[in-house]
Write an enzyme that holds these catalytic residues in place. Structure first.
Site, mmCIF file in Angstrom:
data_model
loop_
_atom_site.group_PDB
_atom_site.id
_atom_site.type_symbol
_atom_site.label_atom_id
_atom_site.label_comp_id
_atom_site.label_asym_id
_atom_site.label_seq_id
_atom_site.Cartn_x
_atom_site.Cartn_y
_atom_site.Cartn_z
ATOM 1 N N ASP A 137 0.852 -1.197 0.000
ATOM 2 C CA ASP A 137 0.000 0.000 0.000
ATOM 3 C C ASP A 137 0.885 1.243 0.000
ATOM 4 O O ASP A 137 2.023 1.202 0.472
ATOM 5 C CB ASP A 137 -0.872 0.033 1.269
ATOM 6 C CG ASP A 137 -2.108 -0.857 1.144
ATOM 7 O OD1 ASP A 137 -2.293 -1.487 0.096
ATOM 8 O OD2 ASP A 137 -2.877 -0.915 2.117
ATOM 9 N N MET A 138 0.338 2.359 -0.496
ATOM 10 C CA MET A 138 1.105 3.607 -0.433
ATOM 11 C C MET A 138 0.521 4.479 0.663
ATOM 12 O O MET A 138 -0.686 4.660 0.742
ATOM 13 C CB MET A 138 1.055 4.325 -1.786
ATOM 14 C CG MET A 138 2.101 5.400 -1.922
ATOM 15 S SD MET A 138 3.806 4.803 -1.700
ATOM 16 C CE MET A 138 4.162 4.128 -3.313
ATOM 17 N N ARG A 189 -1.616 -0.661 -8.520
ATOM 18 C CA ARG A 189 -2.957 -0.201 -8.158
ATOM 19 C C ARG A 189 -2.944 1.326 -8.263
ATOM 20 O O ARG A 189 -2.059 1.972 -7.706
ATOM 21 C CB ARG A 189 -3.292 -0.618 -6.727
ATOM 22 C CG ARG A 189 -4.657 -0.146 -6.273
ATOM 23 C CD ARG A 189 -4.815 -0.191 -4.759
ATOM 24 N NE ARG A 189 -4.575 -1.512 -4.214
ATOM 25 C CZ ARG A 189 -4.181 -1.719 -2.952
ATOM 26 N NH1 ARG A 189 -3.978 -0.703 -2.130
ATOM 27 N NH2 ARG A 189 -3.983 -2.932 -2.515
ATOM 28 N N LYS A 192 -6.779 7.475 -5.926
ATOM 29 C CA LYS A 192 -6.722 8.950 -5.929
ATOM 30 C C LYS A 192 -5.787 9.455 -4.823
ATOM 31 O O LYS A 192 -5.109 10.448 -4.990
ATOM 32 C CB LYS A 192 -8.129 9.531 -5.741
ATOM 33 C CG LYS A 192 -9.023 9.298 -6.951
ATOM 34 C CD LYS A 192 -10.354 10.008 -6.826
ATOM 35 C CE LYS A 192 -11.285 9.568 -7.939
ATOM 36 N NZ LYS A 192 -12.637 10.139 -7.808
ATOM 37 N N ALA A 194 -5.423 9.073 -0.175
ATOM 38 C CA ALA A 194 -6.304 9.189 0.986
ATOM 39 C C ALA A 194 -5.747 10.040 2.123
ATOM 40 O O ALA A 194 -6.416 10.212 3.132
ATOM 41 C CB ALA A 194 -6.611 7.793 1.518
ATOM 42 N N THR A 231 -11.117 2.374 -7.270
ATOM 43 C CA THR A 231 -11.940 3.561 -7.044
ATOM 44 C C THR A 231 -13.398 3.142 -6.889
ATOM 45 O O THR A 231 -13.794 2.080 -7.371
ATOM 46 C CB THR A 231 -11.822 4.556 -8.224
ATOM 47 O OG1 THR A 231 -12.619 5.711 -7.960
ATOM 48 C CG2 THR A 231 -12.238 3.944 -9.550
ATOM 49 N N ARG A 294 -12.021 6.722 5.801
ATOM 50 C CA ARG A 294 -13.290 6.446 5.093
ATOM 51 C C ARG A 294 -14.315 7.536 5.405
ATOM 52 O O ARG A 294 -15.069 7.966 4.557
ATOM 53 C CB ARG A 294 -13.859 5.069 5.492
ATOM 54 C CG ARG A 294 -12.960 3.882 5.236
ATOM 55 C CD ARG A 294 -12.658 3.612 3.784
ATOM 56 N NE ARG A 294 -11.692 4.442 3.125
ATOM 57 C CZ ARG A 294 -10.364 4.318 3.168
ATOM 58 N NH1 ARG A 294 -9.796 3.395 3.881
ATOM 59 N NH2 ARG A 294 -9.590 5.129 2.470
ATOM 60 N N ALA A 296 -13.602 10.606 6.238
ATOM 61 C CA ALA A 296 -13.178 11.860 5.604
ATOM 62 C C ALA A 296 -13.527 11.894 4.126
ATOM 63 O O ALA A 296 -13.666 12.963 3.540
ATOM 64 C CB ALA A 296 -11.672 12.046 5.788
#
Ligand SMILES: Cc1cc2nc3c(=O)[nH]c(=O)nc-3n(C[C@H](O)[C@H](O)[C@H](O)COP(=O)(O)OP(=O)(O)OC[C@H]3O[C@@H](n4cnc5c(N)ncnc54)[C@H](O)[C@@H]3O)c2cc1C
Length: 310
Positions: A137-138, A189, A192, A194, A231, A294, A296
């Site tokens: 994950d980033m 992946r 957008k 988070a 997304t 989530r 936000a």
């Protein structure tokens, strides 16, 4: 994103990191988190995979937890991830996991090595043993360089069919990062983004981020690489379907990824149309950070929290 939505997201993410808010919301426990989290244990997550499989949806397990600063919890998290993979394999399924490097020791130096590197290698090696897959994950922007450096090393060691990573469309650097990885034929992946990031590193305008998102997906597909289109934005999803048809991109070159508990109707609809769909299924006790992101993302979800608190 309207100016209201933009402001809402900034305020929600700032408020969520306030210790008093965290204490109050955390106390409400599972009643609040359950909408987005499959359960506390790997067994709960495996049940969720099996339930989703009935609708033709695949799973992607994520042990909750992030930003640990000492080796003990980092190693504990690693053990829990390895055990979850063993259990998934024992249940006759192929492990597919997402990991947050900050939860397994990234940035902690032990014996001249980065603990995150050591633990990530153990996890990817186990995935390879089972024919499975691990996605890095980033997280927030200061971690991007180190994550991409490790990703390159892991692909070279284990092969691009066992490890992937994430690029965030909102970062100014991302188009260049995507191109710089092309030689690996990477499984990426695209999201957008988070996290609450400053203007100096990230776009703030929704239309600009959406346009960057589409460009990244289209470029990645046209370069012949595998793309995880992650997304809930149905406009983007329908545009990607159109792009695939217009450019003769095979359905086997991409998949749609959505979060557990969000737009499950859309997930089922896409799977029924023959697209590969994968649900990102969080499990574990450390739900607060994930949960606040989530909230936000969507003002309507605040009502859900308030109802729970009242
Ligand atoms: C599988 C997956 C993995 C991810 N991994 C990462 C990662 O590694 N790093 C990272 O920074 N981010 C990650 N994200 C989060 C991502 O960056 C976004 O913050 C998140 O997906 C919201 O953006 P969106 O693309 O869904 O579009 P948005 O423009 O936020 O939303 C589009 C529409 O989707 C629906 N929607 C969106 N969010 C919600 C919600 N919470 N509840 C209900 N409906 C909603 C609404 O109808 C909304 O209008 C991931 C997202 C997914 C789906």
């Amino acid at each position: 994103m309207s100016q209201f939505d933009q402001l809402y997201r900034q305020v929600a993410l700032s408020v969520a990191t306030h210790p008093v808010v965290e204490k109050v919301v955390s106390k409400q426990g599972w009643a609040l988190a359950q909408r987005f989290v499959s359960g506390e244990s790997a067994e709960d997550a495996i049940e969720a995979i099996k339930r989703l499989e009935q609708s033709g949806i695949l799973g992607n397990l994520d042990l909750l937890g992030e930003f640990v600063t000492t080796p003990e919890p980092a190693n504990q998290n690693t053990e829990l991830i390895l055990q979850a993979m063993d259990k998934v394999h024992a249940a006759g399924l192929t492990p597919y996991n997402s990991i947050k490097l900050s939860s397994i020791g990234q940035g902690q130096q032990i014996g001249g090595q980065d603990l995150g590197d050591v633990n990530a290698r153990r996890i990817v090696a186990r995935a390879k043993q089972y024919g499975g897959f691990v996605n890095l994950d980033m997280e927030d922007h200061p971690r991007v360089d180190e994550t991409l450096r490790l990703f390159r090393e892991l692909v070279q060691e284990f092969g691009n069919q066992h490890v992937g990573t994430v690029l965030q469309a909102y970062l100014h650097r991302t188009e260049e990062d995507r191109r710089s990885l092309d030689d690996l034929k990477p499984n990426l992946r695209i999201v957008k983004g988070a996290y609450l990031e400053p203007e100096s590193v990230a776009m703030q305008d929704k239309a600009e981020i959406d346009a960057a998102y589409r460009r990244l997906v289209y470029e990645h597909l046209q370069a012949g690489n595998y793309c995880n289109v992650a997304t809930h934005d149905h406009n983007i999803i329908y545009d990607v379907m159109h792009f695939e048809l217009a450019h003769g991109i095979p359905k086997s070159q991409f998949e749609f990824q959505l979060l557990y508990g969000i737009r499950e109707d859309l997930q089922r609809e896409l799977a029924a149309q023959g697209y590969t769909v994968r649900s990102y299924i969080p499990f574990g006790k450390e739900w607060y950070g994930y949960y606040s992101r989530r909230i936000a993302e969507r003002p309507k979800n605040v009502l859900f929290v308030l109802r729970g608190l009242i």
